[in-house]
Design an enzyme around this catalytic site. Structure first.
Site, mmCIF file in Angstrom:
data_model
loop_
_atom_site.group_PDB
_atom_site.id
_atom_site.type_symbol
_atom_site.label_atom_id
_atom_site.label_comp_id
_atom_site.label_asym_id
_atom_site.label_seq_id
_atom_site.Cartn_x
_atom_site.Cartn_y
_atom_site.Cartn_z
ATOM 1 N N ASP A 14 -14.422 68.613 6.743
ATOM 2 C CA ASP A 14 -15.321 67.614 7.304
ATOM 3 C C ASP A 14 -14.621 67.033 8.528
ATOM 4 O O ASP A 14 -13.408 67.170 8.689
ATOM 5 C CB ASP A 14 -15.589 66.528 6.259
ATOM 6 N N MET A 15 -15.373 66.386 9.406
ATOM 7 C CA MET A 15 -14.753 65.865 10.620
ATOM 8 C C MET A 15 -14.464 64.362 10.511
ATOM 9 O O MET A 15 -13.303 63.952 10.395
ATOM 10 C CB MET A 15 -15.648 66.142 11.846
ATOM 11 N N ASP A 16 -15.486 63.538 10.522
ATOM 12 C CA ASP A 16 -15.297 62.080 10.526
ATOM 13 C C ASP A 16 -14.645 61.595 9.233
ATOM 14 O O ASP A 16 -15.173 61.813 8.140
ATOM 15 C CB ASP A 16 -16.642 61.370 10.704
ATOM 16 N N ASP A 170 -13.953 63.288 2.743
ATOM 17 C CA ASP A 170 -13.476 61.915 2.533
ATOM 18 C C ASP A 170 -14.477 61.026 1.823
ATOM 19 O O ASP A 170 -14.202 59.842 1.625
ATOM 20 C CB ASP A 170 -13.090 61.273 3.872
#
Length: 199
Positions: A14-16, A170
């Site tokens: 995942d990025m954010d 996250d």
């Protein structure tokens, strides 16, 4: 905790909040939007929606708070505020270290709930592109996290079966998406890898 990635052929990040420390910026943009429109700013709930596209959050917010704001107006204002501070985004060391270690040895992907415009900006700003074999963002799938589509598309573009991929996420929404995709998942909390989940 011990991170054992030996048996996987692909790693999907995942990025954010997982690969880059952008969640505080997204939350600040939502806080300013809440002040402007006059709805309650719910920090923990909004954080839990990481991985959900902004439009989806806006629609859920109306249902949750019993409001009737135009979701597109909320999206536009939130993006305006985010664009003013998005240059402050930074790398999360714990996960990027894994990218560096496994680059060239395993297939690497980003699977994010951010839209293409935001994804392109962050990837460009932090020079992430060369590290990854593919990047899947919200504009490329019709069903978003906690649905598995983002991660399944990433695995497909990597040329791998879901069982051969592991996800780093996250939020509970992201973990649910990984499980739904049939993938193992590590949880990242406050820049640290803390838990491991299986489907």
């Amino acid at each position: 905790m011990k991170i054992d990635l030996q048996r996987y052929q692909g790693i999907i990040f995942d990025m954010d909040g997982t690969l880059v420390d952008s969640m505080p910026l997204h939350l600040k943009a939502w806080q300013l939007t809440a002040q402007q429109f006059g709805f309650d700013y719910e920090h923990d709930w909004l954080y839990s929606k990481g991985g959900t596209p902004t439009l989806g959050i806006a629609k859920q917010l109306n249902v949750r708070q019993g409001t009737n704001f135009d979701p597109q107006q909320l999206v536009q204002q939130k993006r305006t505020y985010f664009d003013q501070i998005r240059h402050q985004v930074s790398i999360i060391d714990a996960t990027f270290e894994l990218v560096k270690v496994h680059h060239g040895a395993k297939k690497l992907a980003i699977g994010t709930g951010a839209d293409g415009r935001t994804t392109d900006f962050i990837v460009s700003t932090l020079a992430l592109g060369p590290w990854f074999d593919t990047i899947v963002h919200a504009d490329q799938v019709s069903a978003h996290k906690p649905e598995p589509d983002t991660f399944l598309l990433a695995a497909k573009q990597l040329g791998l079966e879901p069982k051969d991929c592991v996800v780093f996420e996250d939020t509970a929404t992201g973990v649910a998406a990984a499980k739904a995709a049939g993938m193992d998942c590590y949880l990242v909390e406050q820049g640290r890898i803390t838990q491991f989940f299986t489907p």
